[in-house]
Design an enzyme around this catalytic site. Structure first.
Site, PDB file in Angstrom:
ATOM      1  N   ASN A 410      78.071  50.813  52.545  1.00  0.00           N
ATOM      2  CA  ASN A 410      78.435  49.448  52.175  1.00  0.00           C
ATOM      3  C   ASN A 410      79.791  49.083  52.779  1.00  0.00           C
ATOM      4  O   ASN A 410      80.823  49.656  52.401  1.00  0.00           O
ATOM      5  CB  ASN A 410      78.515  49.300  50.655  1.00  0.00           C
ATOM      6  CG  ASN A 410      79.012  47.917  50.249  1.00  0.00           C
ATOM      7  OD1 ASN A 410      78.286  46.941  50.326  1.00  0.00           O
ATOM      8  ND2 ASN A 410      80.278  47.823  49.847  1.00  0.00           N
ATOM      9  N   GLU A 411      79.776  48.163  53.753  1.00  0.00           N
ATOM     10  CA  GLU A 411      80.939  47.454  54.298  1.00  0.00           C
ATOM     11  C   GLU A 411      81.906  48.318  55.102  1.00  0.00           C
ATOM     12  O   GLU A 411      82.964  47.826  55.517  1.00  0.00           O
ATOM     13  CB  GLU A 411      81.703  46.714  53.184  1.00  0.00           C
ATOM     14  CG  GLU A 411      80.861  45.649  52.512  1.00  0.00           C
ATOM     15  CD  GLU A 411      81.616  44.718  51.585  1.00  0.00           C
ATOM     16  OE1 GLU A 411      81.075  43.651  51.255  1.00  0.00           O
ATOM     17  OE2 GLU A 411      82.763  45.068  51.201  1.00  0.00           O
ATOM     18  N   ASN A 412      81.565  49.572  55.414  1.00  0.00           N
ATOM     19  CA  ASN A 412      82.521  50.409  56.131  1.00  0.00           C
ATOM     20  C   ASN A 412      82.578  50.116  57.625  1.00  0.00           C
ATOM     21  O   ASN A 412      83.654  50.205  58.237  1.00  0.00           O
ATOM     22  CB  ASN A 412      82.210  51.888  55.889  1.00  0.00           C
ATOM     23  CG  ASN A 412      82.403  52.282  54.446  1.00  0.00           C
ATOM     24  OD1 ASN A 412      83.073  51.582  53.696  1.00  0.00           O
ATOM     25  ND2 ASN A 412      81.824  53.397  54.042  1.00  0.00           N
TER      26      ASN A 412
END
Length: 792
Positions: A410-412
């Site tokens: 998630n979102e890295n």
């Protein structure tokens, strides 16, 4: 036959240095819930108690019980399904092993042993800080060191969650007694082709007697097959003729087939593995087209607009989430029209109970690997743990037909590009090797029947920005953080995997969580239960764009924030659904909460539905009317996600706020199955200024368009009658009543209304069902009704 003995009784927990006396412990459980049950700590969900129990996560804790592994079988194993997180396990002073991953299970040979079993947990902080000291600093969205330990990240706090760093035996523990051999792993590959279901069961066994001849026998749908075990592995294949397809909710039924695999030595059954499977195909269409790069789920050959919600752990203490609670929450999702649930990467791989419920309800599951909002080191000791947990959980979850996507993080990938990580890292590892290397290799090797995507958001290639709305998945957070929700209509992402708007929990939830506090938007408890950066400021600015007269009156503020949340999410979903098939899905942030908090959730931390929840029922229904402002003028979009074509007429009325019909026309429409029809609104019916609005009706569906913000609309003072009805109330409008809401929990904490916001024209009535209301009273109901009022 293998015999399993649960180890649930006789556990105690204590602080090793003796600062806390030995206390009874529940297993499964965690130290916080044990301390809470013993009265040692206050409920961290109430008031500002969270800060008073912060010391718990900084301590080491030891769980102990007496264990007797004596058995007539050849081997006895001690099996932990989950240990949170860094622990040393010993039996009667003999070290059995050390562990450091919440997301794995563990097995130790304890044949013939007995004595005091001790599980000593080190502080997760101490472990994370030690790994950080060895590997160096890595940037993250939050200051807590969650990226240095394989543990549920959000136990270190999030912008909706408390910082309650847990420790304990969080999943079941048991003794397994067995002889000759046992089933170590079964990897089921389930496919369907031309009506025939194919089941390939790859079986690994562990032996005590190398020379013993072994056979596996499997039964699926009444079809039986056998295979020999060659050494420690074998494969049994079964074909199921006329296999019934498993479909997502709303597209068909969810037939499930029992699978039973038995390990045999001669005629003796040694071990049995049982699961349920479903036959279906799943693909992810990521082809390039004129609009960019798509991201469309295709199940059984049918392209879907995904109606999704993001899922966070339903309790910051996940051992408290029962099978019944999973089912209740997921039933709420299904009843709201949801057909996809994304398990977010800052949480956990959920228990079998979660996926079983999704299999039965027809909820597609998008599973994140547990990485979120941080640069994760790729060196040891983390790399080996990541691979081990991925391999175990991919195989564990493979039987579930509801599982349709593995997602790397998630979102890295977005964070690396946009959040200033790249220069800070200066070449250090940050997780890319996991998301673009290790994890896709593991999925391709073990579970080739399901697609994998490297992250969310992810454009599919570094050639494009990771969060480019034209390519792959998109997270839309600029709107909540900086803009009015009307800006959702500024673009058409290919798939919106996160977006949302905040609102406080239900009134009864606040009253329970903040006992004795005089509630105000900025009262101490309200601020403590608002974890988002400048969260109240964003709420206030969101209200200022639309409303007047909301400050200083908590009840008004509470109502309007709920309205704004529902309207904001509606603005996004209505626009994006009207753009199908370019946009192929929306996943609202978020379905649920893990404690009582102001957040983006549709269901609050006490399980109460916010108005947003009821709005989702309208927005995610198979058929939706929406009025959209286009460059050429107003457009009516007729969204039809049902299989059957939809044709009819829409009654369009241009009205004044006094209730006078200024203009009216019926327009015909025809929408094919799984398609959107668009009808231009005649120019003479477009509202002229804030004193007018447009209403579109067909059957029971309605769309309403006000061209001006509420603060400019000269609403009449709302007048309506309230009468009791069997199981609820009837409200009859004598004027325009916009966004009427019954806050049933103000009548009784257990009371629930069956609908949320509703707009009534003069003379119209609505019946609102209410359950859990002990003493129905019309005047009490009136006091719990809220709606738009003229500005003062």
């Amino acid at each position: 036959m293998l015999q399993a003995t649960p180890l649930t009784d006789g556990w105690i927990v204590r602080h090793p240095e003796g600062a806390t006396a030995a206390l009874p412990a529940s297993v499964p459980g965690c130290v916080h819930t044990d301390l809470l049950a013993a009265g040692v700590i206050p409920d961290p969900f109430l008031g500002r108690n969270e800060t008073e129990v912060a010391w718990v996560g900084r301590r080491d804790w030891t769980y102990e019980t007496d264990l007797d592994a004596a058995s007539a079988h050849e081997q006895t194993d001690l099996v932990f399904e989950g240990l949170d997180t860094v622990a040393e396990i010993s039996l009667d002073g003999q070290l059995l092993g050390r562990v450091r991953n919440m997301h794995r299970s563990y097995r130790f040979d304890v044949t013939g042993l007995s004595g005091r079993l001790s599980v000593r947990f080190a502080s997760a902080y101490a472990e994370a800080e030690a790994v950080r000291g060895k590997l160096g600093e890595r940037p993250a969205a939050y200051a807590e060191p969650y990226q240095y330990i394989r543990k549920m990240a959000c136990s270190f706090g999030w912008d909706w969650g408390p910082t309650l760093v847990t420790a304990g035996i969080w999943r079941p523990v048991r003794l397994e007694h067995w002889s000759t051999a046992r089933i170590a792993r079964v990897r089921p590959l389930v496919t369907v082709e031309q009506g025939t279901g194919h089941v390939e069961l790859a079986v690994d066994v562990e032996r005590t007697r190398v020379e013993a001849p072994l056979t596996v026998e499997a039964v699926v749908g009444g079809v039986r097959a056998r295979a020999e075990i060659d050494g420690t592995d074998g494969v049994v294949r079964i074909e199921v003729p006329d296999a019934r397809l498993w479909w997502p909710r709303g597209y068909g039924e969810q037939p499930l087939y029992d699978v039973e695999l038995t390990l045999l030595h001669g005629g003796d059954a040694l071990d049995v593995w049982r699961r349920r499977i479903g036959f279906r195909t799943v693909e992810l269409d990521r082809r390039a087209d004129a609009d960019g790069t798509g991201f469309t789920f295709v199940v059984n050959g049918l392209r879907l607009f995904a109606r999704g919600v993001n899922w966070i752990p339903d309790d910051v203490f996940p051992s408290r989430v029962t099978r019944e609670r999973y089912r209740e929450r997921l039933r709420q999702a299904a009843d709201a029209g949801v057909d996809l649930v994304r398990i977010w990467g800052g949480g956990i791989y959920e228990s079998e109970d979660f996926y079983d419920a999704c299999d039965e309800l027809g909820l597609l599951v998008w599973q994140d690997f547990p990485f979120a909002c941080a640069a994760y080191p790729e060196e040891q000791p983390l790399r080996g743990e990541v691979e081990a947990e991925a391999r175990e959980n991919v195989v564990r979850l493979m039987p579930h037909p509801s599982l349709v996507l593995w997602n790397g993080n998630n979102e890295n990938l977005w964070g690396f590009r946009d959040w200033g990580w790249e220069p800070r890292l200066a070449g250090d590892s940050w997780g890319e090797g996991y998301y673009l290397g290790l994890l896709p290799r593991v999925v391709a090797e073990l579970d080739p029947t399901r697609p994998y995507t490297a992250g969310s958001p992810w454009s599919g290639s570094w050639e494009w920005h990771p969060n480019d709305p034209a390519h792959g998945t998109h997270h839309s957070w600029e709107v909540w953080n900086r803009d009015d929700y009307a800006e959702y209509r500024a673009n058409v992402p290919r798939f919106v995997a996160e977006f949302g708007w905040q609102a406080p929990p239900a009134y009864a939830t606040l009253r329970r969580a903040l006992p004795g506090e005089e509630l105000a938007a900025d009262s101490p408890g309200m601020l403590h239960h608002q974890k988002a950066e400048d969260g109240n400021g964003k709420l206030r600015r969101g209200l200022e764009r639309h409303f007047a007269d909301f400050e200083g009156d908590f009840d008004r503020w509470h109502y309007l924030t709920q309205v704004n949340q529902a309207r904001a999410v509606a603005a996004g979903i209505e626009h994006w659904r009207s753009q199908w098939p370019v946009c192929a899905g929306t996943v609202v942030w978020q379905l649920n909460d893990c404690w009582p908090v102001t957040s983006w959730a549709a269901i609050d931390g006490d399980g109460r539905e916010k108005p947003l929840y009821h709005e989702l029922r309208r927005l995610y229904a198979d058929r939706l009317l929406t009025l959209q402002v286009r460059e050429r003028g107003l457009e009516l979009a007729v969204v039809n996600q049902a299989a059957e074509a939809w044709a009819g007429a829409v009654r369009l009325r241009r009205m004044s706020v006094e209730g006078v019909v200024v203009g009216e026309v019926n327009v015909g429409f025809g929408a094919q199955g799984r398609a959107v029809a668009r009808v231009d609104v005649p120019k003479e019916l477009e509202p002229a200024g804030p004193k007018e609005f447009l209403v579109a009706d067909t059957g029971a569906l309605r769309a309403v368009h006000f061209p001006a913000p509420d603060r400019e609309v000269p609403y009449p003072r709302p007048e309506f009658d309230v009468a009791l009805a069997p199981g609820g109330i009837v409200v009859t409008a004598r004027t325009l009543v916009r966004d009427l809401l019954l806050q049933a929990d103000r009548l009784h904490p257990d009371a629930r209304a069956d609908r949320g916001l509703v707009t009534l024209l003069p003379g119209e009535e609505v019946t609102i069902g209410v359950r859990g209301w002990e003493t129905p009273d019309a005047e009490a109901a009136r006091s719990a009704l809220y709606c738009m009022e003229p500005s003062r």
